[in-house]
Structures are given as structure tokens and as C-alpha cells.
Design a protein around this motif. Structure first.
Motif, PDB file in Angstrom:
ATOM      1  N   LEU A  29     -24.542  31.076  -4.874  1.00 47.68           N
ATOM      2  CA  LEU A  29     -25.369  30.296  -3.952  1.00 47.68           C
ATOM      3  C   LEU A  29     -24.879  28.856  -3.826  1.00 47.68           C
ATOM      4  O   LEU A  29     -24.931  28.281  -2.740  1.00 47.68           O
ATOM      5  N   MET A  30     -24.399  28.286  -4.906  1.00 43.49           N
ATOM      6  CA  MET A  30     -23.869  26.921  -4.834  1.00 43.49           C
ATOM      7  C   MET A  30     -22.626  26.877  -3.948  1.00 43.49           C
ATOM      8  O   MET A  30     -22.424  25.914  -3.206  1.00 43.49           O
ATOM      9  N   GLU A  31     -21.798  27.913  -4.016  1.00 43.72           N
ATOM     10  CA  GLU A  31     -20.622  27.967  -3.149  1.00 43.72           C
ATOM     11  C   GLU A  31     -21.022  28.070  -1.682  1.00 43.72           C
ATOM     12  O   GLU A  31     -20.414  27.450  -0.821  1.00 43.72           O
ATOM     13  N   ILE A  32     -22.051  28.840  -1.394  1.00 46.49           N
ATOM     14  CA  ILE A  32     -22.494  29.074  -0.022  1.00 46.49           C
ATOM     15  C   ILE A  32     -23.251  27.876   0.540  1.00 46.49           C
ATOM     16  O   ILE A  32     -23.071  27.496   1.696  1.00 46.49           O
ATOM     17  N   MET A  33     -24.108  27.278  -0.284  1.00 51.63           N
ATOM     18  CA  MET A  33     -25.076  26.320   0.238  1.00 51.63           C
ATOM     19  C   MET A  33     -24.823  24.861  -0.115  1.00 51.63           C
ATOM     20  O   MET A  33     -25.585  23.994   0.300  1.00 51.63           O
ATOM     21  N   ALA A  34     -23.781  24.593  -0.867  1.00 50.79           N
ATOM     22  CA  ALA A  34     -23.478  23.190  -1.163  1.00 50.79           C
ATOM     23  C   ALA A  34     -23.134  22.514   0.157  1.00 50.79           C
ATOM     24  O   ALA A  34     -22.508  23.135   1.009  1.00 50.79           O
ATOM     25  N   PRO A  35     -23.495  21.324   0.399  1.00 52.16           N
ATOM     26  CA  PRO A  35     -24.181  20.346  -0.457  1.00 52.16           C
ATOM     27  C   PRO A  35     -25.694  20.315  -0.285  1.00 52.16           C
ATOM     28  O   PRO A  35     -26.334  19.354  -0.709  1.00 52.16           O
ATOM     29  N   HIS A  36     -26.287  21.328   0.303  1.00 53.29           N
ATOM     30  CA  HIS A  36     -27.730  21.322   0.538  1.00 53.29           C
ATOM     31  C   HIS A  36     -28.548  21.352  -0.751  1.00 53.29           C
ATOM     32  O   HIS A  36     -29.606  20.733  -0.828  1.00 53.29           O
ATOM     33  N   ILE A  37     -28.080  22.096  -1.750  1.00 55.77           N
ATOM     34  CA  ILE A  37     -28.869  22.292  -2.970  1.00 55.77           C
ATOM     35  C   ILE A  37     -28.688  21.123  -3.928  1.00 55.77           C
ATOM     36  O   ILE A  37     -27.576  20.785  -4.319  1.00 55.77           O
ATOM     37  N   SER A  79     -24.506  36.942   2.773  1.00 60.62           N
ATOM     38  CA  SER A  79     -24.670  36.964   1.318  1.00 60.62           C
ATOM     39  C   SER A  79     -25.557  38.105   0.825  1.00 60.62           C
ATOM     40  O   SER A  79     -25.680  38.299  -0.379  1.00 60.62           O
ATOM     41  N   GLY A  80     -26.204  38.799   1.736  1.00 63.50           N
ATOM     42  CA  GLY A  80     -27.145  39.842   1.334  1.00 63.50           C
ATOM     43  C   GLY A  80     -28.584  39.362   1.310  1.00 63.50           C
ATOM     44  O   GLY A  80     -29.502  40.165   1.147  1.00 63.50           O
ATOM     45  N   TYR A  81     -28.806  38.067   1.476  1.00 59.03           N
ATOM     46  CA  TYR A  81     -30.166  37.537   1.514  1.00 59.03           C
ATOM     47  C   TYR A  81     -30.700  37.596   2.944  1.00 59.03           C
ATOM     48  O   TYR A  81     -29.975  37.318   3.893  1.00 59.03           O
ATOM     49  N   ARG A  82     -31.976  37.947   3.056  1.00 58.87           N
ATOM     50  CA  ARG A  82     -32.624  37.916   4.362  1.00 58.87           C
ATOM     51  C   ARG A  82     -33.932  37.145   4.245  1.00 58.87           C
ATOM     52  O   ARG A  82     -34.594  37.170   3.202  1.00 58.87           O
ATOM     53  N   LYS A  96     -33.008  39.487  -1.600  1.00 54.07           N
ATOM     54  CA  LYS A  96     -31.754  40.238  -1.655  1.00 54.07           C
ATOM     55  C   LYS A  96     -32.068  41.609  -2.234  1.00 54.07           C
ATOM     56  O   LYS A  96     -32.850  41.720  -3.184  1.00 54.07           O
ATOM     57  N   GLU A  97     -31.454  42.627  -1.659  1.00 50.45           N
ATOM     58  CA  GLU A  97     -31.663  43.987  -2.129  1.00 50.45           C
ATOM     59  C   GLU A  97     -30.322  44.658  -2.382  1.00 50.45           C
ATOM     60  O   GLU A  97     -29.320  44.292  -1.782  1.00 50.45           O
ATOM     61  N   LEU A  98     -30.364  45.626  -3.266  1.00 54.63           N
ATOM     62  CA  LEU A  98     -29.204  46.457  -3.559  1.00 54.63           C
ATOM     63  C   LEU A  98     -29.685  47.907  -3.535  1.00 54.63           C
ATOM     64  O   LEU A  98     -30.628  48.255  -4.260  1.00 54.63           O
ATOM     65  N   HIS A 104     -33.373  40.019  -6.011  1.00 52.46           N
ATOM     66  CA  HIS A 104     -33.464  38.564  -6.112  1.00 52.46           C
ATOM     67  C   HIS A 104     -34.452  38.011  -5.095  1.00 52.46           C
ATOM     68  O   HIS A 104     -34.536  38.529  -3.975  1.00 52.46           O
ATOM     69  N   HIS A 105     -35.128  36.951  -5.492  1.00 55.64           N
ATOM     70  CA  HIS A 105     -35.933  36.134  -4.586  1.00 55.64           C
ATOM     71  C   HIS A 105     -35.356  34.726  -4.651  1.00 55.64           C
ATOM     72  O   HIS A 105     -35.242  34.160  -5.745  1.00 55.64           O
ATOM     73  N   LEU A 106     -35.024  34.184  -3.510  1.00 55.46           N
ATOM     74  CA  LEU A 106     -34.528  32.810  -3.421  1.00 55.46           C
ATOM     75  C   LEU A 106     -35.589  31.996  -2.699  1.00 55.46           C
ATOM     76  O   LEU A 106     -35.869  32.224  -1.528  1.00 55.46           O
ATOM     77  N   HIS A 107     -36.185  31.053  -3.432  1.00 55.83           N
ATOM     78  CA  HIS A 107     -37.206  30.168  -2.882  1.00 55.83           C
ATOM     79  C   HIS A 107     -36.529  28.830  -2.604  1.00 55.83           C
ATOM     80  O   HIS A 107     -36.078  28.162  -3.537  1.00 55.83           O
ATOM     81  N   ILE A 108     -36.446  28.463  -1.347  1.00 57.31           N
ATOM     82  CA  ILE A 108     -35.865  27.170  -0.979  1.00 57.31           C
ATOM     83  C   ILE A 108     -37.030  26.226  -0.706  1.00 57.31           C
ATOM     84  O   ILE A 108     -37.916  26.529   0.098  1.00 57.31           O
ATOM     85  N   LEU A 109     -37.035  25.089  -1.410  1.00 59.64           N
ATOM     86  CA  LEU A 109     -38.147  24.167  -1.311  1.00 59.64           C
ATOM     87  C   LEU A 109     -37.671  22.732  -1.471  1.00 59.64           C
ATOM     88  O   LEU A 109     -36.543  22.497  -1.921  1.00 59.64           O
ATOM     89  N   PRO A 110     -38.509  21.773  -1.101  1.00 56.95           N
ATOM     90  CA  PRO A 110     -38.097  20.364  -1.216  1.00 56.95           C
ATOM     91  C   PRO A 110     -37.889  19.941  -2.666  1.00 56.95           C
ATOM     92  O   PRO A 110     -38.587  20.410  -3.569  1.00 56.95           O
ATOM     93  N   LEU A 111     -36.947  19.037  -2.860  1.00 59.06           N
ATOM     94  CA  LEU A 111     -36.680  18.491  -4.192  1.00 59.06           C
ATOM     95  C   LEU A 111     -37.865  17.673  -4.717  1.00 59.06           C
ATOM     96  O   LEU A 111     -38.182  17.734  -5.908  1.00 59.06           O
TER      97      LEU A 111
END
Length: 182
Positions: A29-37, A79-82, A96-98, A104-111
């Protein structure tokens, strides 16, 4: 696989592989979403040593600034995430499912305010109180038997235990009490 079985509540014994899986996913995820995270945290029961859990890795990705979900959906497209519509304000959920099983659950939220969030306070309090980990595991097993085909009822049935632990954690840190669910 029917949706009934697909999202059935299944509690399994703790696995040390969960922290390794988080580390692997964090790197991806860091590779995909940097520098957002700005910060990424392993949350939920799989982040608590010896805690029985649904085998789904929950991840908090704190971002600054917090943008509309479509920005992150585009980044995560291959990435497999929806994106999952939840109606929650101030948080975007991606799953994300397999092979038809959610992994996986990816929760994106404010810092801002990240380390005052109930989910992190709950995780840290249980990590520091292994006796509560055992109690929570017993409760989860019992509720999974009662509400195994209804994940929302299962989650709601855990509320009083979670609220009590969050209240202790917030009091210990001098934070105001707040409800765990809105």
C-alpha cells in the motif's frame, strides 16, 4: 458462494502470521499510495496478540489531506481493493478479497485525531490487558454462534464490551468519553 456464507462470522484462533500479513500489505500500500499516506496502523482483533478473530486484516491509513474516495479508488484500481459504501462520514472503506473471501479492510481516514480514535485506544488497551483479551475472545465465540449469519448483529452485540474498554482507555488518557457507535 452465496453472500450468506461469504460474510458469515467465523472466529479463529490467533495467528502470528497476521502481523506478517499486515507488514506485507503495508509495504504494498505504501508503494501504491505514497505520498498520500502519513501513517499506517494495524487495527482490529488481528492486531492484538493472542486475540481470536475473524481472519481479516484491518488497516488504518491516515492521510493528509483527506480527499474524496475516487482519488484513492483510482490509485487502488489494480491492487485488488474495491470501495465499499458504508455511509460513514470522514472515512473511506476499501475491501480486498481472495477467492471470494474477504481478507483485508483498508480504512482511509484523516491524520488529525488519529491516535484518539476509539479503534486504536481499544487495541492498545487490550494489548496492555491480556485478561481482557481472553474475555473478549470468549464473547466473540459465543456471539459468532448466535449471530454467525448476520455480521452487523454480531458487531452490535459486542458494543457493551467495547464501550466499557474504550471508556477505560479514554479515562486513562484523560480524554472525554464518547460512544463507540454513532
Amino acid at each position: 458462494m452465496s453472500d450468506h456464507n461469504r460474510y458469515a462470522v467465523r472466529i479463529v484462533p490467533y495467528s502470528s502470521d497476521w502481523s506478517l500479513e499486515f507488514d506485507k500489505e503495508k509495504k504494498l500500500l505504501m508503494e501504491i499510495m505514497a505520498p498520500h499516506i502519513a501513517v499506517m496502523e494495524h487495527i482490529g482483533s488481528t492486531s492484538i496478540p493472542q486475540q481470536e478473530a475473524k481472519p481479516i486484516i484491518d488497516i488504518f491509513a491516515a492521510v493528509h489531506p483527506f480527499l474524496v474516495y475516487t482519488v484513492y479508488a483510482e490509485l487502488l484500481d489494480h491492487s485488488g481493493y474495491r470501495y465499499v459504501e458504508t455511509g460513514m462520514i470522514g472515512r473511506h472503506l476499501f475491501a480486498k478479497e481472495l477467492a471470494g473471501t474477504r481478507t483485508h479492510h483498508l480504512h482511509i481516514l484523516p491524520l488529525e485525531g488519529l491516535y484518539e480514535r476509539n479503534e486504536l485506544l481499544f487495541r492498545d488497551y487490550l494489548r496492555a490487558h491480556p485478561d481482557l483479551v481472553k474475555q473478549y475472545g470468549e464473547l466473540k465465540r459465543m456471539l459468532a454462534e448466535q449471530h454467525g449469519s448476520d455480521p452487523e448483529s454480531y458487531t452490535r452485540a459486542k458494543t457493551s464490551f467495547i464501550q466499557r474498554v474504550v471508556d477505560w482507555a479514554r479515562t486513562e488518557r484523560g480524554l472525554p468519553l464518547e460512544k463507540v457507535w454513532d
